[in-house]
Design an enzyme around this catalytic site. Sequence first.
Site, mmCIF file in Angstrom:
data_model
loop_
_atom_site.group_PDB
_atom_site.id
_atom_site.type_symbol
_atom_site.label_atom_id
_atom_site.label_comp_id
_atom_site.label_asym_id
_atom_site.label_seq_id
_atom_site.Cartn_x
_atom_site.Cartn_y
_atom_site.Cartn_z
ATOM 1 N N MET A 30 0.738 -1.286 0.208
ATOM 2 C CA MET A 30 -0.084 0.172 0.015
ATOM 3 C C MET A 30 1.003 1.324 0.095
ATOM 4 O O MET A 30 0.434 2.347 0.426
ATOM 5 C CB MET A 30 -0.943 0.064 1.112
ATOM 6 N N HIS A 37 9.296 -3.478 3.422
ATOM 7 C CA HIS A 37 9.197 -3.624 2.065
ATOM 8 C C HIS A 37 10.464 -3.850 1.243
ATOM 9 O O HIS A 37 10.554 -4.800 0.183
ATOM 10 C CB HIS A 37 8.243 -2.449 1.371
#
Length: 291
Positions: A30, A37
């Site tokens: 997102m 990430h």
Amino acid sequence: MLWIRSKSLLKEHVQGFRRQGKSIGLVPTMGYLHEGHEKLMQVARRENDVVVLSIFVNPTQFGPLEDFAAYPRDLARDRRVAEKSGVDLVFQPDKEEMYPTPLEVTVEAGRMETVLCGRSRPGHFRGVLTVVSKLFHLVEPDRAYFGQKDGQQLALIQKMVEDLDFPVEIVPVETVREEDGLAKSSRNVYLTEEERRVAPELYRALSWGKAHWQDALYTSDPARLVHEVEKRLQAVPLFRIDYVELVTYPDLKAVTELREDQTFMLAAAIYLGKARLIDNVLFGGVSERNR
Ligand code: PAF
């Protein structure tokens, strides 16, 4: 690095990669990318010819009183991080592109989405499974990468892939932490200085559980272990506990006895100021299986 906002253009590129016989790794996010990430992208980079990163703050996984509007966003920074991580293609659709008409058909999981986070976030995992299914159809990845920090999400996605025969390998990636143990999360940005100082107590309490699960006191009475962890969290004045739960992993079933040959997940969610933080530890069985 390609930056694509439409599904049709994405499909054209995916077909091109396929024609060239290239393997595709998908990292669904997102946005507001952090080191967690980055780790997903690193592992994907190592294992695939092409890395696709999706950035989409998915409205259907937020409840009406949750932080969809306030969810942190910084696309300029995300672009730099993705570039540095060797991503080949970023797919960043808007809401109209992803959901051109109101959703009538969704993916639901039953029992597994009603425990842990699902209890206080009804409908959340329906939103997650539905958007992840759409991404799988659009990107047709060989592998998709998800962090162990969202342990329930990962278990549900693995089960969806198994039950619905999605032709993709789900790759779990270990949780990335700050030096003091706090799991990296986009929502950490909500914490004030004082809240940030106490936030690592969440992982500390869970780690205490992981260090003591084999004590004779707890193996026959796992509820007692959960209670001890709860007590440690209650002792932090700024924490408001949402849940502490011990379940089998990855099937997320209630635990009556702690056995060496089974994998368990001890998970908790707490409210801390404006943030709701989640974390978990795995132990027993084959818990050290993450990349
Ligand atoms: O973990 C997340 O960031 C999201 O839940 C996901 C998997 C990208 C689906 O929107």
